[in-house]
Design an enzyme around this catalytic site. Structure first.
Site, mmCIF file in Angstrom:
data_model
loop_
_atom_site.group_PDB
_atom_site.id
_atom_site.type_symbol
_atom_site.label_atom_id
_atom_site.label_comp_id
_atom_site.label_asym_id
_atom_site.label_seq_id
_atom_site.Cartn_x
_atom_site.Cartn_y
_atom_site.Cartn_z
ATOM 1 N N LYS A 174 30.294 -0.179 7.569
ATOM 2 C CA LYS A 174 29.055 -0.396 6.928
ATOM 3 C C LYS A 174 29.075 0.024 5.483
ATOM 4 C CE LYS A 174 25.639 -1.493 10.541
ATOM 5 N NZ LYS A 174 24.540 -1.352 10.987
ATOM 6 N N HIS A 271 28.048 6.328 11.912
ATOM 7 C CA HIS A 271 26.534 6.753 11.826
ATOM 8 C C HIS A 271 26.229 7.207 10.485
ATOM 9 C CE1 HIS A 271 25.441 5.858 16.342
ATOM 10 N NE2 HIS A 271 25.605 4.845 15.491
#
Length: 299
Positions: A174, A271
């Site tokens: 991401k 993350h």
């Protein structure tokens, strides 16, 4: 309002380099907010205030939206109003004082270690005929479980992203953030068979450097991977119905249960916040508590 929303979409895709899926999610949430403000008689974003934001979330709650959805939409609103203030479109940021309902830390469905082994074994047995699709399926399942990568990250892999000698895959996550994820010997064997025997038989013009290919020989679609995982997991007796993200949950849970530290799992999964990874500590604690209640005579 429509012009401002269009500018914000360009900011998310061009400046923040977010994926098209994330941009669509943000747009949907903010379109709902701006439509709510319009129904209240507002004509521009400079009229947004804390009361409007709160009434919008309250309206979502009355419509039966979950706490997780409400928390996500509150975050979308806060990020949007912060951008409005930073770019001078509003004088002050009303979203700075907007709270979020706490998400329920629910136990995500995961496979047990024996179920994960059975999933791979069954797929491997089916691939013994040497079919290119069968070899591909085993390689994808092995890599998903070994690394915990997202389905979008899997389908975006190129052949050169695999470092077979070091057994590491380069992943673009991401926000276009790059990370390296190690994998073990079983995944290495499956990838080697796919690259030597499967991919050359399946590749078609237009495939480019794509690692995993669909039935037509071009880069595989995420939907095909999801269908594959659901279909294979359904063949494992007693296993919960999970998709690729369930394998990601499974990989993280098994790592923590095996003694991996939280920071290492955070880095492996990509993350941005350790708080996201901490969900899995709740998973393992809940499992321990369940085992204790079932086994201890004074539980």
């Amino acid at each position: 309002m429509a012009r401002v929303l269009a500018d914000y979409e360009r900011h998310l895709s061009s400046e923040r380099d977010l994926s098209s899926h994330t941009v669509r999610a943000y747009r949907g949430d903010l379109l709902s907010l701006l439509e709510h403000a319009s129904r209240l008689g507002m004509h521009g974003v400079d009229e947004l205030d804390l009361r409007t934001l709160r009434s919008w979330l309250a309206k979502q709650q009355t419509m039966g939206k979950s706490r997780t959805t409400l928390a996500r939409r509150a975050t979308a609103a806060r990020v949007f109003t912060a951008w409005l203030a930073r770019t001078g479109r509003i004088a002050s940021d009303p979203g700075a004082a907007l709270g979020s309902p706490k998400r329920h830390k629910s136990l995500p469905p995961v496979l047990r270690a024996d179920e994960a082994a059975e999933l791979i074994r069954a797929a491997t047995d089916l691939a013994d005929d040497g079919s290119p699709v069968g070899l591909r399926d085993v390689a994808m399942l092995e890599l998903l479980y070994a690394t915990g990568i997202r389905v979008g990250e899997l389908v975006g892999l190129d052949v050169d992203d695999i470092d077979g000698e070091r057994r590491v895959v380069r992943v673009l996550g991401k926000g276009r953030k790059e990370r390296s994820a190690p994998y073990g010997t079983p995944a290495s064997r499956a990838l080697d068979r796919w690259l030597r025997l499967g991919r050359p038989a399946l590749v078609a013009e237009g495939a480019g450097p794509a690692l995993f290919l669909g039935a037509r020989g071009r880069r595989i679609d995420p939907r095909a991977v999801r269908e594959l995982v659901h279909r294979r997991v359904a063949q494992v007796p007693g296993a919960p119905d999970i998709g690729p993200h369930g394998l990601r949950h499974t990989a993280a849970t098994h790592l923590l249960e095996g003694g991996a530290d939280l920071r290492s799992v955070q880095e492996l999964l990509g993350h941005a916040s350790l708080a996201t990874t901490q969900l899995y500590t709740h998973v393992t604690t809940d499992r321990l508590r369940q085992a204790y209640r079932q086994a201890h005579p004074r539980a």
